[in-house]
Enzyme design. Structure first.
Site, mmCIF file in Angstrom:
data_model
loop_
_atom_site.group_PDB
_atom_site.id
_atom_site.type_symbol
_atom_site.label_atom_id
_atom_site.label_comp_id
_atom_site.label_asym_id
_atom_site.label_seq_id
_atom_site.Cartn_x
_atom_site.Cartn_y
_atom_site.Cartn_z
ATOM 1 N N GLU A 137 0.810 -1.223 0.000
ATOM 2 C CA GLU A 137 0.000 0.000 0.000
ATOM 3 C C GLU A 137 0.841 1.271 0.000
ATOM 4 O O GLU A 137 0.530 2.239 -0.697
ATOM 5 C CB GLU A 137 -0.952 -0.011 1.210
ATOM 6 C CG GLU A 137 -2.158 -0.917 1.057
ATOM 7 C CD GLU A 137 -1.842 -2.376 1.316
ATOM 8 O OE1 GLU A 137 -2.703 -3.243 1.078
ATOM 9 O OE2 GLU A 137 -0.710 -2.664 1.765
ATOM 10 N N HIS A 141 -9.597 -5.415 11.184
ATOM 11 C CA HIS A 141 -10.246 -5.173 9.895
ATOM 12 C C HIS A 141 -11.615 -4.513 10.049
ATOM 13 O O HIS A 141 -12.434 -4.587 9.140
ATOM 14 C CB HIS A 141 -10.404 -6.493 9.126
ATOM 15 C CG HIS A 141 -9.111 -7.152 8.770
ATOM 16 N ND1 HIS A 141 -8.394 -7.898 9.670
ATOM 17 C CD2 HIS A 141 -8.410 -7.160 7.623
ATOM 18 C CE1 HIS A 141 -7.300 -8.356 9.091
ATOM 19 N NE2 HIS A 141 -7.273 -7.918 7.856
#
Length: 378
Positions: A101, A170
């Site tokens: 990322e 998450h």
């Protein structure tokens, strides 16, 4: 990583074409793939299709727009938001990236510096924490630090907040995180109309936009108007929507919680309480005018969000109302938030950790003095 992407994708070819003032034909939609059209007779659209069509139309309209992220191309997107885009626009404008990322976000920001309009997809915004330096220190601050000489027209998008059974790492809501940062615009769509109109606005905007979607809403269908289906449709950034008018209590919410607020309002109506539901749509800038106008009408406020209670969006809304409309309040402000703990994995505990419809109903009743206050119960 840059070398690998350069060899695999052709991003440098796109940059080069713009450098020489050219728009190459191969960056237009592929002729072999017919343009996908939405029927104006359609009554409903899923959030997934709304996002897909908005990105599709903006890529067709502007050759500087491109999409990059993990599995956005060959796999058609982890949640199928980018379905069909690789076939239509080709690998030069739909770029599959490695699982890094920080790397591909930095490449996207650099491309925006140059004048392209990247859409950077995160498989979940939890993974964007790997790239938060690029988002905050590079994307958000460069326009200011360059004295307005360098615009950063980039969209960071992906699912945000709790899904189902994915654990603490998450399930976080990042609305308050990014909403506190000058230089960013933060959007939180709820419906198909929100998703389509705000995505188009985000792509066209000259500044970096954080676009917080919700995984559990992707498959939800919503009514859409002919106006919404028009390619020119666009919603203003920074303007909330009154989803339901009322006179007794104001309920503010965003993303998935808007649906919960509307369900609560229906139940409250059965007991004679008229609730006004505001879909915030935009976290930064926040539509303080609409919120305060509603509170001055209803004299009561309930804020709803999935995020943690401390330093949250609800706290900011409460502050705005106290500063601008305190004398209109007839009851203490009620805040409904997620629990102040990491998200549990067990399904029964997970449900207790996020706001539910019944929580909104109870808070609204307390605000309207139709229930025993929590202090009395304790």
């Amino acid at each position: 990583m840059w070398g690998a992407l350069r060899q695999k994708s052709g991003l440098t070819t796109l940059v080069s074409s713009l450098k020489h003032g050219q728009v190459l034909e191969r960056f237009a939609p592929m002729a072999s793939t017919p343009l996908r059209q939405l029927s104006t007779a359609a009554k409903e659209m899923t959030v997934r299709d709304a996002l897909n069509s908005a990105i599709d139309e903006e890529m067709s309209a502007d050759p500087k727009v491109f999409l990059m992220g993990e599995e956005v191309g060959e796999y058609q997107g982890a949640y199928k938001i980018s379905k069909g885009l690789l076939q239509k626009f080709g690998p030069d404008r739909v770029l599959d990236t490695p699982i890094t990322e920080a790397g591909f976000t930095g490449i996207g920001v650099g491309a925006a510096f140059y004048g392209l309009r990247p859409i950077v997809e995160f498989m979940t915004f939890n993974f964007a924490m790997q790239a938060i330096d690029q988002i905050i220190n590079s994307a958000a601050k460069t326009y200011y630090m360059s004295a307005g000489q360098i615009s950063v027209p980039i969209v960071f998008r992906g699912p945000n907040g709790a899904a189902a059974g994915v654990g603490a790492q998450h399930s976080q809501c990042y609305a308050a995180w990014y909403g506190s940062c000058p230089g960013l615009k933060v959007l939180t769509p709820y419906s198909a109309e929100d998703s389509r109109g705000l995505m188009k606005a985000a792509i066209r905007d000259p500044d970096p936009v954080i676009f917080l979607e919700n995984e559990l809403l992707y498959g939800e269908s919503f009514p859409v108007s002919a106006e919404c289906l028009d390619p020119s449709f666009c919603l203003p950034i920074g303007k909330a929507k009154i989803e339901r008018e009322g006179k007794d209590v104001t309920i503010t919410a965003f993303s998935k919680m808007v649906g919960y607020a509307l369900q609560a309002a229906q139940e409250l109506e059965k007991e004679g309480i008229s609730a006004e539901v505001i879909n915030l749509r935009s976290i930064r800038p926040l539509d303080r005018a609409t919120i305060n106008a509603s509170v001055r009408k209803t004299s009561r406020l309930v804020t709803v969000e999935e995020g943690f209670p401390q330093h949250g969006i609800g706290a900011e809304i409460c502050t705005s109302v106290v500063e601008e409309s305190f004398e209109y309040l007839d009851a203490p402000v009620e805040r409904i938030t997620g629990a102040d703990i990491p998200m549990p994995y067990a399904a029964n505990l997970e449900r207790l950790a996020v706001p539910q419809v019944e929580d909104i109903i109870r808070a609204s009743k307390r605000a309207c003095y139709r229930a025993v206050p929590m202090s009395a119960v304790a």
